[in-house]
Design a protein around this motif. Structure first.
Motif, short mmCIF file in Angstrom:
data_model
loop_
_atom_site.label_atom_id
_atom_site.label_comp_id
_atom_site.label_asym_id
_atom_site.label_seq_id
_atom_site.Cartn_x
_atom_site.Cartn_y
_atom_site.Cartn_z
N CYS A 54 -33.19 38.10 -6.07
CA CYS A 54 -34.52 37.89 -5.70
C CYS A 54 -34.14 37.38 -4.26
O CYS A 54 -33.94 36.30 -4.25
N GLY A 55 -34.76 38.19 -3.28
CA GLY A 55 -34.91 37.99 -1.94
C GLY A 55 -36.12 37.02 -1.61
O GLY A 55 -36.71 36.23 -2.34
N GLN A 56 -36.17 36.84 -0.11
CA GLN A 56 -37.32 36.26 0.36
C GLN A 56 -38.91 36.40 -0.06
O GLN A 56 -39.71 35.63 -0.75
N LEU A 57 -39.25 37.94 -0.17
CA LEU A 57 -40.26 38.28 -0.79
C LEU A 57 -40.36 37.94 -2.19
O LEU A 57 -41.42 37.62 -2.51
N CYS A 58 -39.36 38.34 -2.92
CA CYS A 58 -39.36 37.85 -4.46
C CYS A 58 -39.80 36.19 -4.80
O CYS A 58 -40.62 35.97 -5.43
N GLN A 59 -38.88 35.66 -3.83
CA GLN A 59 -39.30 34.14 -4.00
C GLN A 59 -40.68 33.82 -3.70
O GLN A 59 -41.42 33.07 -4.59
N THR A 60 -41.34 34.40 -2.59
CA THR A 60 -42.58 34.10 -2.18
C THR A 60 -43.69 34.66 -3.50
O THR A 60 -44.59 33.82 -3.77
N TRP A 64 -45.86 32.35 -5.75
CA TRP A 64 -47.45 32.72 -5.95
C TRP A 64 -48.06 32.62 -7.25
O TRP A 64 -48.79 32.10 -7.56
N LEU A 65 -47.14 33.25 -8.02
CA LEU A 65 -47.25 33.32 -9.39
C LEU A 65 -47.44 32.29 -10.08
O LEU A 65 -48.24 31.85 -10.91
N GLU A 66 -46.42 31.58 -9.86
CA GLU A 66 -46.26 29.92 -10.40
C GLU A 66 -47.75 29.00 -10.04
O GLU A 66 -48.20 28.59 -11.02
N GLY A 67 -48.05 29.35 -8.88
CA GLY A 67 -49.29 28.63 -8.32
C GLY A 67 -50.57 29.00 -8.94
O GLY A 67 -51.29 28.19 -9.55
N MET A 68 -50.64 30.30 -9.08
CA MET A 68 -51.68 30.95 -9.83
C MET A 68 -51.90 30.55 -11.30
O MET A 68 -53.02 30.36 -12.20
N LEU A 69 -50.79 30.50 -11.98
CA LEU A 69 -50.54 30.06 -13.36
C LEU A 69 -51.11 28.87 -13.46
O LEU A 69 -51.85 28.17 -14.31
N ALA A 70 -50.45 27.81 -12.78
CA ALA A 70 -50.92 26.55 -12.58
C ALA A 70 -52.59 26.40 -12.57
O ALA A 70 -53.04 25.53 -13.05
#
Length: 95
Positions: A54-60, A64-70
């Motif tokens: 998982c590169g930099q784009l993947c981590q971003t 983002w997905l974790e934030g949206m789920l929260a």
């Protein structure tokens, strides 16, 4: 073959024991060095190929997905709480 020899020694110790209880302690320091991690496994074993990195784009995108789920979780819990308060006819503080 070394494992087989060690197991045979353990079996001999078990056979030689005469008491009702037996305590066996073994230690092998190089065992920690021989452990393999999933990232070192060949692609044929993991079945994921190059997708295990998982590169930099993947981590971003993951953050983002974790934030949206929260946010979705907080919105659902807020809506459920407001519904429960409305069912109980709790005053909202407005006149």
């Amino acid at each position: 073959e070394a494992e087989l020899d060690a197991l045979l020694l353990v079996q001999a110790a078990l056979d030689a024991s005469e008491g009702p209880h037996l305590l066996l302690y073994t230690s092998r320091s190089e065992a920690r060095q021989q452990r393999r991690s999933l990232s070192e496994a060949p692609e044929s074993l993991t079945g994921f190929g190059a997708y295990t990195e998982c590169g930099q784009l993947c981590q971003t995108q993951v953050r983002w997905l974790e934030g949206m789920l929260a946010v979705v979780f907080l919105a659902l819990t807020t809506a459920a709480g407001m519904t429960c308060l409305n069912v109980l006819n709790t005053p909202t503080g407005g006149r």
